[in-house]
Motif scaffolding. Structure first.
Motif, PDB file in Angstrom:
ATOM      1  N   GLU A  27       0.840  -1.200   0.000  1.00 50.30           N
ATOM      2  CA  GLU A  27       0.000   0.000   0.000  1.00 50.30           C
ATOM      3  C   GLU A  27       0.871   1.244   0.000  1.00 50.30           C
ATOM      4  O   GLU A  27       2.037   1.212   0.406  1.00 50.30           O
ATOM      5  N   LEU A  28       0.281   2.314  -0.475  1.00 50.63           N
ATOM      6  CA  LEU A  28       0.976   3.599  -0.500  1.00 50.63           C
ATOM      7  C   LEU A  28       1.072   4.160   0.914  1.00 50.63           C
ATOM      8  O   LEU A  28       0.122   4.046   1.694  1.00 50.63           O
ATOM      9  N   VAL A  31       1.665   9.614   1.683  1.00 48.56           N
ATOM     10  CA  VAL A  31       1.209  10.429   0.551  1.00 48.56           C
ATOM     11  C   VAL A  31       0.700  11.747   1.121  1.00 48.56           C
ATOM     12  O   VAL A  31      -0.132  11.752   2.031  1.00 48.56           O
ATOM     13  N   THR A  37      -2.274  13.733  -7.613  1.00 48.53           N
ATOM     14  CA  THR A  37      -2.413  12.449  -8.299  1.00 48.53           C
ATOM     15  C   THR A  37      -3.691  11.727  -7.915  1.00 48.53           C
ATOM     16  O   THR A  37      -4.100  10.787  -8.589  1.00 48.53           O
ATOM     17  N   ALA A  39      -3.844  10.049  -5.214  1.00 46.76           N
ATOM     18  CA  ALA A  39      -3.398   8.973  -4.332  1.00 46.76           C
ATOM     19  C   ALA A  39      -3.656   9.336  -2.876  1.00 46.76           C
ATOM     20  O   ALA A  39      -3.676  10.512  -2.513  1.00 46.76           O
ATOM     21  N   ASN A  43      -3.979   3.394   0.011  1.00 47.47           N
ATOM     22  CA  ASN A  43      -4.409   2.833  -1.279  1.00 47.47           C
ATOM     23  C   ASN A  43      -3.424   1.742  -1.702  1.00 47.47           C
ATOM     24  O   ASN A  43      -2.242   1.778  -1.344  1.00 47.47           O
ATOM     25  N   VAL A  45      -0.924  -0.384  -4.075  1.00 45.78           N
ATOM     26  CA  VAL A  45       0.066  -0.064  -5.107  1.00 45.78           C
ATOM     27  C   VAL A  45      -0.504  -0.543  -6.439  1.00 45.78           C
ATOM     28  O   VAL A  45      -0.960  -1.682  -6.544  1.00 45.78           O
ATOM     29  N   PRO A  46      -0.512   0.315  -7.456  1.00 46.78           N
ATOM     30  CA  PRO A  46      -1.113  -0.073  -8.733  1.00 46.78           C
ATOM     31  C   PRO A  46      -0.447  -1.298  -9.361  1.00 46.78           C
ATOM     32  O   PRO A  46       0.771  -1.493  -9.258  1.00 46.78           O
ATOM     33  N   ASP A  87      -4.704   2.089 -10.756  1.00 45.12           N
ATOM     34  CA  ASP A  87      -3.935   3.321 -10.597  1.00 45.12           C
ATOM     35  C   ASP A  87      -3.875   3.720  -9.122  1.00 45.12           C
ATOM     36  O   ASP A  87      -4.507   3.094  -8.279  1.00 45.12           O
ATOM     37  N   VAL A  88      -3.115   4.765  -8.828  1.00 42.86           N
ATOM     38  CA  VAL A  88      -2.904   5.184  -7.435  1.00 42.86           C
ATOM     39  C   VAL A  88      -4.173   5.701  -6.778  1.00 42.86           C
ATOM     40  O   VAL A  88      -4.278   5.722  -5.553  1.00 42.86           O
ATOM     41  N   LYS A  89      -5.156   6.113  -7.568  1.00 38.72           N
ATOM     42  CA  LYS A  89      -6.429   6.607  -7.024  1.00 38.72           C
ATOM     43  C   LYS A  89      -7.390   5.466  -6.711  1.00 38.72           C
ATOM     44  O   LYS A  89      -8.429   5.707  -6.106  1.00 38.72           O
ATOM     45  N   GLU A  90      -7.059   4.266  -7.145  1.00 36.71           N
ATOM     46  CA  GLU A  90      -7.969   3.114  -7.047  1.00 36.71           C
ATOM     47  C   GLU A  90      -9.303   3.447  -7.711  1.00 36.71           C
ATOM     48  O   GLU A  90     -10.372   3.104  -7.213  1.00 36.71           O
TER      49      GLU A  90
END
Length: 155
Positions: A27-28, A31, A37, A39, A43, A45-46, A87-90
């Motif tokens: 997970e990120l 941030v 972004t 993110a 979230n 990791v893509p 992606d980082v935004k899920e």
């Protein structure tokens, strides 16, 4: 965080079964709040599946061709990649997929000739994705079936 387990078992003198499974919790972190972004910490990791696995059979036996002694080598393997954030935004999720790869060859001394097929059953699958805006997304489709021949010389 994660783990991978691999195992191999000889089913006969010439036949071997291989298997593997992996789990990844990625997970990120750290941030900045309000990142442009989209993110957020926590979230996924893509393009990193939680689960992946594979199962394969390998066959290796003596075989003579035109009086030349060599070895017949064959392998078939199924590889599975689990669902994952695109992606980082899920903003959307890519589905899991499984593909089969195969190879058949003959080895004589330091050289080998072989035929291979990647994605043998021509499965359509998605390998990556990205959301550009709330209404515009893109995905990258996986490689279609590839069939070929090759040769290897070991020095």
């Amino acid at each position: 965080k994660g783990f991978e387990l691999e195992a191999a078992a000889r089913l006969s003198q010439n036949l071997k079964l291989t298997a593997g499974v992996g789990y990844t919790h990625a997970e990120l972190v750290n941030v900045p709040t309000g990142s442009s972004t989209g993110a957020q910490s926590g979230n996924r990791v893509p393009n990193m599946p939680k689960f992946n696995t594979s199962v394969g059979l390998q066959y290796d036996a003596p075989m003579s061709i035109g009086g030349a002694q060599g070895r017949l080598k064959a392998a078939v393997a199924w590889q599975y990649v689990g669902k994952r954030a695109a992606d980082v935004k899920e903003s959307f999720e890519l589905p899991g997929y499984g593909i089969v790869n195969a190879r058949l060859g003959w080895q004589h001394g330091k050289w080998e000739v072989y035929a291979f097929a990647s994605n043998l059953f021509d499965k359509q699958y998605l390998v990556a994705g990205q959301a550009w805006t709330p209404d515009v997304s893109s995905v990258r489709v996986g490689q279609p079936r590839v069939v070929g021949v090759g040769a290897t010389i070991r020095f």
